[in-house]
Scaffold this motif. Sequence first.
Motif, PDB file in Angstrom:
ATOM      1  N   ALA A 149       0.814  -1.206   0.000  1.00 32.90           N
ATOM      2  CA  ALA A 149       0.000   0.000   0.000  1.00 32.90           C
ATOM      3  C   ALA A 149       0.850   1.259   0.000  1.00 32.90           C
ATOM      4  O   ALA A 149       0.392   2.314  -0.459  1.00 32.90           O
ATOM      5  CB  ALA A 149      -0.930   0.001   1.209  1.00 32.90           C
ATOM      6  N   SER A 150       2.079   1.179   0.502  1.00 32.34           N
ATOM      7  CA  SER A 150       2.963   2.343   0.542  1.00 32.34           C
ATOM      8  C   SER A 150       4.401   1.883   0.577  1.00 32.34           C
ATOM      9  O   SER A 150       4.723   0.867   1.191  1.00 32.34           O
ATOM     10  CB  SER A 150       2.644   3.209   1.767  1.00 32.34           C
ATOM     11  OG  SER A 150       3.489   4.344   1.831  1.00 32.34           O
ATOM     12  N   GLN A 151       5.275   2.636  -0.105  1.00 28.44           N
ATOM     13  CA  GLN A 151       6.703   2.333  -0.070  1.00 28.44           C
ATOM     14  C   GLN A 151       7.496   3.612  -0.273  1.00 28.44           C
ATOM     15  O   GLN A 151       7.026   4.572  -0.876  1.00 28.44           O
ATOM     16  CB  GLN A 151       7.083   1.280  -1.110  1.00 28.44           C
ATOM     17  CG  GLN A 151       6.673   1.600  -2.538  1.00 28.44           C
ATOM     18  CD  GLN A 151       6.838   0.400  -3.452  1.00 28.44           C
ATOM     19  OE1 GLN A 151       7.961  -0.062  -3.704  1.00 28.44           O
ATOM     20  NE2 GLN A 151       5.721  -0.114  -3.955  1.00 28.44           N
ATOM     21  N   SER A 152       8.723   3.618   0.272  1.00 19.70           N
ATOM     22  CA  SER A 152       9.619   4.766   0.149  1.00 19.70           C
ATOM     23  C   SER A 152      10.646   4.464  -0.927  1.00 19.70           C
ATOM     24  O   SER A 152      11.281   3.402  -0.923  1.00 19.70           O
ATOM     25  CB  SER A 152      10.309   5.039   1.487  1.00 19.70           C
ATOM     26  OG  SER A 152      11.142   6.157   1.409  1.00 19.70           O
ATOM     27  N   VAL A 153      10.814   5.408  -1.859  1.00 11.32           N
ATOM     28  CA  VAL A 153      11.672   5.176  -3.019  1.00 11.32           C
ATOM     29  C   VAL A 153      12.668   6.330  -3.148  1.00 11.32           C
ATOM     30  O   VAL A 153      12.280   7.504  -3.061  1.00 11.32           O
ATOM     31  CB  VAL A 153      10.837   5.067  -4.313  1.00 11.32           C
ATOM     32  CG1 VAL A 153      11.734   4.805  -5.524  1.00 11.32           C
ATOM     33  CG2 VAL A 153       9.798   3.968  -4.179  1.00 11.32           C
ATOM     34  N   ASN A 154      13.943   6.012  -3.349  1.00 13.36           N
ATOM     35  CA  ASN A 154      14.952   7.044  -3.580  1.00 13.36           C
ATOM     36  C   ASN A 154      14.736   7.724  -4.923  1.00 13.36           C
ATOM     37  O   ASN A 154      14.188   7.127  -5.854  1.00 13.36           O
ATOM     38  CB  ASN A 154      16.360   6.438  -3.560  1.00 13.36           C
ATOM     39  CG  ASN A 154      16.824   6.109  -2.159  1.00 13.36           C
ATOM     40  OD1 ASN A 154      16.230   6.536  -1.164  1.00 13.36           O
ATOM     41  ND2 ASN A 154      17.894   5.344  -2.051  1.00 13.36           N
ATOM     42  N   HIS A 155      15.190   8.969  -5.023  1.00 13.04           N
ATOM     43  CA  HIS A 155      15.093   9.715  -6.275  1.00 13.04           C
ATOM     44  C   HIS A 155      15.702   8.899  -7.417  1.00 13.04           C
ATOM     45  O   HIS A 155      16.822   8.400  -7.322  1.00 13.04           O
ATOM     46  CB  HIS A 155      15.848  11.043  -6.146  1.00 13.04           C
ATOM     47  CG  HIS A 155      15.774  11.893  -7.383  1.00 13.04           C
ATOM     48  ND1 HIS A 155      14.815  12.862  -7.555  1.00 13.04           N
ATOM     49  CD2 HIS A 155      16.525  11.906  -8.508  1.00 13.04           C
ATOM     50  CE1 HIS A 155      14.981  13.441  -8.726  1.00 13.04           C
ATOM     51  NE2 HIS A 155      16.020  12.878  -9.323  1.00 13.04           N
ATOM     52  N   GLY A 156      14.934   8.737  -8.501  1.00 10.64           N
ATOM     53  CA  GLY A 156      15.398   7.987  -9.664  1.00 10.64           C
ATOM     54  C   GLY A 156      15.160   6.497  -9.584  1.00 10.64           C
ATOM     55  O   GLY A 156      15.381   5.788 -10.576  1.00 10.64           O
ATOM     56  N   GLY A 157      14.700   6.003  -8.417  1.00 11.03           N
ATOM     57  CA  GLY A 157      14.405   4.582  -8.277  1.00 11.03           C
ATOM     58  C   GLY A 157      13.025   4.242  -8.827  1.00 11.03           C
ATOM     59  O   GLY A 157      12.310   5.096  -9.362  1.00 11.03           O
ATOM     60  N   THR A 158      12.642   2.982  -8.700  1.00 12.55           N
ATOM     61  CA  THR A 158      11.334   2.527  -9.181  1.00 12.55           C
ATOM     62  C   THR A 158      10.580   1.841  -8.048  1.00 12.55           C
ATOM     63  O   THR A 158      11.179   1.406  -7.060  1.00 12.55           O
ATOM     64  CB  THR A 158      11.472   1.553 -10.365  1.00 12.55           C
ATOM     65  OG1 THR A 158      12.235   0.408  -9.940  1.00 12.55           O
ATOM     66  CG2 THR A 158      12.165   2.212 -11.547  1.00 12.55           C
ATOM     67  N   ALA A 159       9.274   1.758  -8.214  1.00 15.03           N
ATOM     68  CA  ALA A 159       8.417   1.066  -7.247  1.00 15.03           C
ATOM     69  C   ALA A 159       7.690  -0.062  -7.971  1.00 15.03           C
ATOM     70  O   ALA A 159       7.196   0.124  -9.083  1.00 15.03           O
ATOM     71  CB  ALA A 159       7.403   2.032  -6.636  1.00 15.03           C
ATOM     72  N   SER A 160       7.619  -1.228  -7.353  1.00 10.23           N
ATOM     73  CA  SER A 160       6.935  -2.380  -7.939  1.00 10.23           C
ATOM     74  C   SER A 160       5.754  -2.788  -7.072  1.00 10.23           C
ATOM     75  O   SER A 160       5.789  -2.662  -5.846  1.00 10.23           O
ATOM     76  CB  SER A 160       7.895  -3.564  -8.095  1.00 10.23           C
ATOM     77  OG  SER A 160       8.879  -3.288  -9.071  1.00 10.23           O
ATOM     78  N   PHE A 161       4.709  -3.294  -7.723  1.00  8.72           N
ATOM     79  CA  PHE A 161       3.481  -3.694  -7.051  1.00  8.72           C
ATOM     80  C   PHE A 161       3.024  -5.048  -7.567  1.00  8.72           C
ATOM     81  O   PHE A 161       3.315  -5.422  -8.700  1.00  8.72           O
ATOM     82  CB  PHE A 161       2.363  -2.679  -7.318  1.00  8.72           C
ATOM     83  CG  PHE A 161       2.734  -1.260  -6.997  1.00  8.72           C
ATOM     84  CD1 PHE A 161       2.515  -0.751  -5.732  1.00  8.72           C
ATOM     85  CD2 PHE A 161       3.307  -0.444  -7.951  1.00  8.72           C
ATOM     86  CE1 PHE A 161       2.860   0.550  -5.429  1.00  8.72           C
ATOM     87  CE2 PHE A 161       3.667   0.855  -7.662  1.00  8.72           C
ATOM     88  CZ  PHE A 161       3.433   1.353  -6.393  1.00  8.72           C
TER      89      PHE A 161
END
Length: 281
Positions: A149-161
């Motif tokens: 439902a929520s995740q922290s991502v560094n600048h330029g990174g990606t998020a997967s679901f």
Amino acid sequence: MNAVNGVATFANLSVDTAGTGYVLNASDGSLAGATSSAFDILPNQYTVGGTLGGLAGSVSLRLDGTNPATTQTQAFSGNGPFTFTTPLQSGSGWTVSVAAQPVGQTCTVTGGSGTNLSANVSSVQVNCVANTYTVTATVSGGNGTITPASQSVNHGGTASFTVTPSTGYHVASVTGDTCTVTQGAGSTWTTGAITQACAVTATFAINTYTVTAAVSGGNGTITPPSQSVNHGGTASFTVTPSAGYHVASVTGDTCTVTQGAGSTWTSGAITQACAVTATFA
């Protein structure tokens, strides 16, 4: 004072105040007086610097001095020692600050000020860390899940679901308000490069199946010949034998069909495409 061949030499002479346009006047009872050319006495000057850590690109730092008031801005790249190019005068107050943050990072200054400068400074610490953004995920309309439902991502990174529809439903869309999202393998969806907070929304739609109907061998009709049915719904048909004939069978390849009132026949719950065939005898 000693004078040799017209050159005067002064011993134990000091001037403790910086200034411009100083002159020396020399006199002796037995000699003609003399005056030196004007000269300046400049104050001591000292540099200000320190150490950079964690920097991934380039950061612009600012050095403000007092006595007199000065400002200089300088870009630095790489980690390790740094020093501002222009020194400050002795006795100055000074402050180091970040003039422009590097892309995707935030830098902070520790030990970045002082008063009454009397020596070179190399103790300023500038530490930089990657910006992080929160990427959230929700479902609109129900009938499935998206995790996490929520995740922290560094600048330029990606998020997967992981996007999972409920039984009988499929993924209609997965979109982000400030980021793009594309499907990978199976139920995995991944954003593009994250440069700010993003809210991802998944929607689901019910599966629909085509149920067809045909007569084998003639001597009657079954209608309609085709219909679209939602997952878990039923399909109904009107089965009419020709004069002198009766219904011999009404069957489906992936669904069951039973007779209702009169000439109406109805399938069970539809969970995939089904082909219904009527025969007459």
